[in-house]
Design a protein around this motif. Structure first.
Motif, PDB file in Angstrom:
ATOM      1  N   UNK A   1       0.835  -1.207   0.000  1.00 47.20           N
ATOM      2  CA  UNK A   1       0.000   0.000   0.000  1.00 47.20           C
ATOM      3  C   UNK A   1       0.868   1.255   0.000  1.00 47.20           C
ATOM      4  N   UNK A   2       1.960   1.235   0.731  1.00 48.89           N
ATOM      5  CA  UNK A   2       2.847   2.399   0.790  1.00 48.89           C
ATOM      6  C   UNK A   2       3.557   2.597  -0.548  1.00 48.89           C
ATOM      7  N   UNK A   3       3.977   1.522  -1.176  1.00 47.63           N
ATOM      8  CA  UNK A   3       4.623   1.640  -2.497  1.00 47.63           C
ATOM      9  C   UNK A   3       3.662   2.237  -3.527  1.00 47.63           C
ATOM     10  N   UNK A   4       2.378   1.844  -3.441  1.00 44.12           N
ATOM     11  CA  UNK A   4       1.400   2.415  -4.374  1.00 44.12           C
ATOM     12  C   UNK A   4       1.170   3.899  -4.090  1.00 44.12           C
ATOM     13  N   UNK A   5       1.193   4.261  -2.819  1.00 39.76           N
ATOM     14  CA  UNK A   5       0.911   5.640  -2.437  1.00 39.76           C
ATOM     15  C   UNK A   5       2.087   6.570  -2.745  1.00 39.76           C
ATOM     16  N   UNK A   6       3.318   6.033  -2.641  1.00 42.75           N
ATOM     17  CA  UNK A   6       4.511   6.858  -2.853  1.00 42.75           C
ATOM     18  C   UNK A   6       5.444   6.192  -3.859  1.00 42.75           C
ATOM     19  N   UNK A   7       5.028   6.077  -5.107  1.00 45.30           N
ATOM     20  CA  UNK A   7       5.863   5.399  -6.109  1.00 45.30           C
ATOM     21  C   UNK A   7       7.179   6.141  -6.335  1.00 45.30           C
ATOM     22  N   UNK A   8       8.261   5.355  -6.401  1.00 48.21           N
ATOM     23  CA  UNK A   8       9.560   5.932  -6.714  1.00 48.21           C
ATOM     24  C   UNK A   8      10.257   6.636  -5.570  1.00 48.21           C
ATOM     25  N   UNK A   9       9.677   6.621  -4.369  1.00 50.87           N
ATOM     26  CA  UNK A   9      10.297   7.307  -3.245  1.00 50.87           C
ATOM     27  C   UNK A   9      11.497   6.522  -2.707  1.00 50.87           C
TER      28      UNK A   9
END
Length: 386
Positions: free
Chosen positions: A231-239
């Motif tokens: 869920x975090x990867x989807x919310x903050x892609x490329x971070x």
């Protein structure tokens, strides 16, 4: 703030072991606010800055120690207490004080003291916490200890549940100031206990990743963690990955706190008083069954991969040796004790050995290592594992 009917009420406290006036000379504080402030101003609380949380004598400044852990527990506890309408000050005080009984080097130090003190009844950090608060930390002219409220002491004694067979330390204190050990504690104490679980479950992940003892790929074998990570990867892609890891820890804490609040609110809905909470026959502060199962899996993972990591175990053995050798040295030659402790050393057992254990338990990691170097000329190599 809304106060729930099952909240502890500082105006209705059962009092303190040693009666004292509350004339407002030191400010308009409630009884529980005074408890909290006495903890914060105590020497024992300050010493938590030098005591092991997970990693012994870490070289890095970013790793947690008992003091920072206790502050994080208190933050979580206050959030839950406010949402549930129970006393925030009592909850915070319990969270801040809960680790004051830990000796240097964490559980390695506790095991060493328990073994050394076995003929005299052993050592337990939870019971020693009460011993510090009620007897050893004595800044007042009129009585021993910090003279905290009954509700505060009861919460420390029973935050993990009723105690049917107290060991010597708690049995002595309970005889002097009965704490109704066979019942459950207040909801504030129960919240403090679960706040501790939430804090170390997640912040130990943070420290374990930083130290390289844990790997993200291994953590993602846990469904609870993997769901949050995706869920975090989807919310903050490329971070940046480090930022995502910090988001992961915050996300998990938030989910666990919200689950605790919702479940506890339902469990306590019919409680008409704080005494009804004690008489409920079961803990009312709790996770939902699903969250409880996930928390158990997370804790089991941390024990296997972090707390029982081979490097951790090797360092703990060295720390155990330091404490065991210090105890033996002081028993053999009491002149090695610091002046104040030497002057008050009892002549007879078991008080004599317990007094020495009290001295060692109050040490910080650094002071214990200094004492070992002073007595034996060296400190074991590899005592710090990060």
């Amino acid at each position: 703030m809304h106060r729930a009917p099952y909240a502890a009420d500082p105006a209705a406290t059962r009092g303190r072991e040693f009666p004292e006036p509350n004339d407002g000379a030191r400010g308009p504080r409630s009884a529980f606010q005074r408890d909290r402030d006495r903890i914060i101003h105590s020497i024992a609380f300050r010493r938590l800055a030098g005591k092991t949380q997970v990693f012994i004598a870490p070289d890095g400044d970013h790793f947690r120690v008992r003091l920072t852990h206790s502050l994080e527990v208190a933050q979580i506890g206050r959030v839950a207490a406010r949402a549930l309408g129970v006393d925030e000050d009592l909850t915070e005080a319990l969270c801040l004080a809960h680790d004051i009984g830990h000796p240097p080097f964490g559980h390695a130090g506790e095991t060493a003291l328990d073994t050394a003190l076995e003929p005299q009844g052993g050592f337990d950090h939870n019971e020693h916490c009460l011993r510090v608060l009620m007897r050893l930390e004595s800044p007042y002219c009129t009585h021993r200890g910090l003279n905290l409220t009954w509700e505060m002491l009861e919460g420390i004694a029973k935050h993990n549940g009723p105690i049917l067979t107290p060991a010597w330390a708690l049995a002595e204190l309970d005889a002097a100031f009965p704490l109704e050990l066979a019942s459950h504690a207040s909801l504030e104490a129960q919240i403090a206990a679960l706040s501790d679980d939430i804090a170390y479950d997640n912040h130990d992940i943070d420290d374990g990743l930083r130290a390289g003892f844990l790997q993200l790929d291994d953590l993602l074998t846990l469904d609870f963690v993997a769901d949050q990570w995706r869920a975090i990867e989807r919310l903050f892609p490329g971070q940046d990955r480090q930022l995502l890891l910090r988001e992961l820890v915050r996300s998990q804490i938030g989910l666990m706190v919200n689950d605790l609040i919702e479940t506890t609110r339902g469990n306590a809905a019919d409680m008409a008083s704080a005494q009804a909470v004690r008489a409920a026959g079961r803990p009312l502060a709790a996770f939902s069954p699903g969250m409880a199962a996930e928390e158990r899996k997370l804790k089991a993972f941390l024990y296997e991969r972090l707390y029982y990591h081979q490097e951790q175990k090797a360092t703990a053995e060295r720390a155990h040796s330091v404490i065991a050798r210090l105890f033996a040295a002081y028993r053999a030659d009491p002149a090695l004790l610091s002046a104040g402790w030497r002057e008050h050393l009892p002549d007879e057992e078991p008080a004599r050995s317990r007094h020495i254990a009290d001295f060692i338990a109050g040490m910080t990691d650094r002071y214990a290592m200094e004492q070992h170097r002073r007595i034996f000329g060296e400190v074991p190599e590899g005592l710090s594992n990060v």
